[in-house]
Design a protein around this motif. Sequence first.
Motif, short mmCIF file in Angstrom:
data_model
loop_
_atom_site.label_atom_id
_atom_site.label_comp_id
_atom_site.label_asym_id
_atom_site.label_seq_id
_atom_site.Cartn_x
_atom_site.Cartn_y
_atom_site.Cartn_z
N PRO A 1 44.31 37.86 -7.87
CA PRO A 1 44.90 36.63 -7.30
C PRO A 1 45.61 36.87 -5.96
O PRO A 1 45.78 35.93 -5.19
CB PRO A 1 45.90 36.19 -8.37
CG PRO A 1 46.24 37.42 -9.14
CD PRO A 1 45.04 38.33 -9.06
N VAL A 2 45.99 38.14 -5.67
CA VAL A 2 46.73 38.43 -4.43
C VAL A 2 45.79 38.41 -3.22
O VAL A 2 46.06 37.78 -2.21
CB VAL A 2 47.49 39.77 -4.54
CG1 VAL A 2 48.11 40.15 -3.20
CG2 VAL A 2 48.55 39.68 -5.62
N CYS A 3 44.66 39.09 -3.35
CA CYS A 3 43.74 39.19 -2.21
C CYS A 3 42.55 38.25 -2.37
O CYS A 3 41.58 38.33 -1.62
CB CYS A 3 43.25 40.62 -2.05
SG CYS A 3 42.33 41.22 -3.47
N ASN A 4 42.61 37.39 -3.37
CA ASN A 4 41.51 36.46 -3.65
C ASN A 4 40.20 37.18 -3.91
O ASN A 4 39.13 36.69 -3.55
CB ASN A 4 41.32 35.48 -2.49
CG ASN A 4 42.29 34.33 -2.62
OD1 ASN A 4 42.61 33.88 -3.74
ND2 ASN A 4 42.80 33.87 -1.50
N GLY A 5 40.31 38.38 -4.47
CA GLY A 5 39.10 39.10 -4.82
C GLY A 5 38.41 39.80 -3.66
O GLY A 5 37.28 40.27 -3.80
N GLY B 1 42.38 47.63 -4.05
CA GLY B 1 41.05 47.52 -3.44
C GLY B 1 39.93 47.27 -4.43
O GLY B 1 38.77 47.14 -4.05
N LYS B 2 40.27 47.20 -5.71
CA LYS B 2 39.21 47.04 -6.73
C LYS B 2 38.76 45.59 -6.91
O LYS B 2 37.84 45.30 -7.66
CB LYS B 2 39.70 47.60 -8.06
CG LYS B 2 39.83 49.12 -8.04
CD LYS B 2 39.84 49.65 -9.46
CE LYS B 2 40.12 51.12 -9.59
NZ LYS B 2 39.50 51.99 -8.61
N LYS B 3 39.45 44.68 -6.26
CA LYS B 3 39.09 43.25 -6.27
C LYS B 3 39.36 42.54 -7.59
O LYS B 3 39.29 41.33 -7.68
CB LYS B 3 37.60 43.04 -5.91
CG LYS B 3 37.26 43.59 -4.55
CD LYS B 3 35.79 43.45 -4.30
CE LYS B 3 35.44 44.02 -2.94
NZ LYS B 3 34.02 43.97 -2.69
N LYS B 4 39.57 43.33 -8.63
CA LYS B 4 39.81 42.73 -9.93
C LYS B 4 41.06 43.32 -10.56
O LYS B 4 41.39 44.48 -10.29
CB LYS B 4 38.64 42.99 -10.87
CG LYS B 4 37.38 42.27 -10.47
CD LYS B 4 36.30 42.56 -11.47
CE LYS B 4 34.97 42.02 -11.01
NZ LYS B 4 33.92 42.22 -11.99
N VAL B 5 41.71 42.53 -11.36
CA VAL B 5 42.87 43.04 -12.10
C VAL B 5 42.70 42.68 -13.57
O VAL B 5 42.01 41.73 -13.93
CB VAL B 5 44.20 42.45 -11.56
CG1 VAL B 5 44.57 43.05 -10.23
CG2 VAL B 5 44.16 40.94 -11.49
#
Length: 371
Positions: A156-160, A217-221
């Motif tokens: 949600p921080v980097c919008n994926g 940097g993984k785009k997912k949490v």
Amino acid sequence: MKKDYYEILGVSKDAPKADVEKAYRKLALKFHPDRNPDDPSAAKKFTEVTEAYEVLSDDDKRAQYDQYGFATDEGEMPNYQYQHVDLDEALRMFMRSFGGGFGSFFGGGDPFEERSYRGRGPVKGDDRLTSVRITLEDAANGVEKEIEIVHLISCPVCNGSGSAQGEDPIECPECNGTGSMRIVKNLGPVQYVTTKTCQRCNGEGQIVKDPCTKCRGKKKVRERVMKSVNIPPGVETGNRLRVAGLGDSGEKSGPPGDLYVAVEVRPHPFFERKGDDVRCNITITYPQAVLGTKVEIGTLQGPVEVKIPSGTQPNSTLRIKGKGMPNLRGRRTGDLFVNVNVEVPKHPGIRERKVIKKLSELMGDRTKFDH
Ligand SMILES: [Zn+2]
Ligand SMILES: [Zn+2]
């Protein structure tokens, strides 16, 4: 340990791929741990056939296996460190490869999907598996259950995007943008080349220079969340419900994976389930059996008054139609079988004894010598 993968799958050495696939499907279904909860050897068998399938369904692996198979003793099976296939992984493979095979309860998806996303369009997210335990009453009537789900969602921080500043990704220097690493292994005179997904870019061939601090940097949490899931009437242990879209989020704007909920129905203290039918035992007194009576039985669908006819014999069974389990696939609802026991009092009270004595005098000796 000699392992003949052809023998394990029951196919000939020149069996085409389709036959290998067919044989595996049959055996995997037969030995699937979910279908054999009481047989621990089934899981072992399942792992074994999966291992055999893994090798024989892959042209390269099969060719190597045919050539170097099981030589004699040590040193057999040069390339495969396959002593053990993780059961979880095997189950995931199973789910992937047989998606759609069981109607709406099981999802679709590519068999043995590759994990490298490089140069590909949208990729559906991974499926997730969780389990839920319910009572037999809930299984009979259906229930909405709150269950905890752990899955990967778009950060949600980097919008994926994986990037802290939102800058464009660059080519991965580790794999030069190929997304995979070549691994060369020399075993005696034979050279084995395998490829492995690049760890740095996760097979994407691209990395971001200034990664997002939240997802690194993984785009997912990871997200741990409670969701309510509808469990339909008629489920039984081993059923797997598919909840679309509650798996991991997809890659490159692909759709999310699905959530599979393995259902376990707890044993009931009073009712015993046999498919769609349900059995139970009740005990009545001798006078009740002689004269007949009415008994209220709390069935899975609520209380029902059951008429016990006069002259009911010990251990007779009454069938109450439609009071068993509903059928998951919309077929006829099962029946309730009530086994009637007749109690002979072990310690009758004084007044009871008096009356029974009178009855005994009245009835006399009616001893019968049966075969
Ligand atoms: Zn992020
Ligand atoms: Zn890379």
